[in-house]
Enzyme design. Structure first.
Site: not given
Ligand code: SAH
Ligand code: MG
Length: 212
Positions: A46, A52, A75, A144, A169-170
């Site tokens: 992610g 992050s 996304g 998530h 996270h979360d």
């Molecule tokens: N760590 C980031 C937030 C991540 S948001 C920060 O600090 O801001 C979650 C991310 O997970 C998104 O960009 C989304 O594209 C990615 N994601 C969701 N499902 C996924 C998957 N199956 N494989 C790869 N990436 C995925």
């Molecule tokens: Mg998060």
């Protein structure tokens, strides 16, 4: 104690994303403190726009590790309209789809982490099949949804070496505060007895150490 540089703190403040400063600094402290005898890279699921990644990547740089950050850059479910997390500026003007890769790339360039952090563009489970263990640190912050969170845990957690970290996270104990899946995998990791708690929580960030 490792020091997070002020220029990166400033860059983080101007980077799109979902990582509160306190939790980002906790990520940096946790990843910086991994024993040098624990082999392997830091892996992030992610990347989004690299917020992050700045914290974990700087820990990797200071400790001489490499880092892999994984995202398909399309996304998560909750990042599309009409969600409040939808951001029009991450839409590709030609294809009209979410594309956060250019933002990640810019963040890595501005943070001078391009030589430390390798970007994997793809589905988390597919990338997991291409990455050999051991890894020293896994940060799960991808999709998530009920299924995806478990897929991330199942496809990556076993690669963490003893002494290495699983960061999630979360994680919200109370479902009024947020979705269940991150809490579920956290609970499962503790119940497996392969991971143990060792530090206090920071916001929704939970840290476990691989013990068996
Ligand atoms: N760590 C980031 C937030 C991540 S948001 C920060 O600090 O801001 C979650 C991310 O997970 C998104 O960009 C989304 O594209 C990615 N994601 C969701 N499902 C996924 C998957 N199956 N494989 C790869 N990436 C995925
Ligand atoms: Mg998060």
């Amino acid at each position: 104690m490792a020091i997070f540089p002020e220029n990166l703190a400033e860059l983080a403040r101007g980077t799109k994303g979902f990582m509160p400063t306190k939790e980002g600094l906790a990520l940096f402290d946790l990843a910086s403190a991994i024993q040098s005898t624990v082999p392997g890279p830091i892996v992030e699921i992610g990347s989004y726009c690299g917020l992050s990644t700045i914290y974990l990547g700087e820990a990797a740089r200071q400790t001489g590790r490499s880092m892999l950050t994984v995202d398909h850059h399309r996304g998560s479910e909750e990042m599309h309209p009409p969600s409040p997390f939808f951001d029009q500026s991450v839409i590709d003007p030609v294809t009209k789809r979410v594309d956060t890769l250019p933002f990640l790339r810019r963040t890595l360039e501005l943070s001078e982490l391009e030589s430390v952090v390798t970007v994997a563009i793809g589905d988390s489970a597919v990338v997991a099949g291409l990455v050999a263990d051991p890894i020293a640190c896994l940060f799960i912050d991808g999709g998530h949804g009920a299924l995806q969170e478990w897929v991330d845990y199942a496809s990556w957690a076993d690669k963490i070496t003893v002494g290495g970290l699983l960061l999630i996270h979360d994680v919200f104990e109370d479902e009024k505060d947020g979705g269940r899946p991150p809490f579920e995998i956290y609970t499962a990791a503790v119940a497996s007895k392969q991971f143990a708690t060792f530090t206090k929580d920071t916001g929704s960030l939970r840290a476990l150490r691989r013990v068996g």
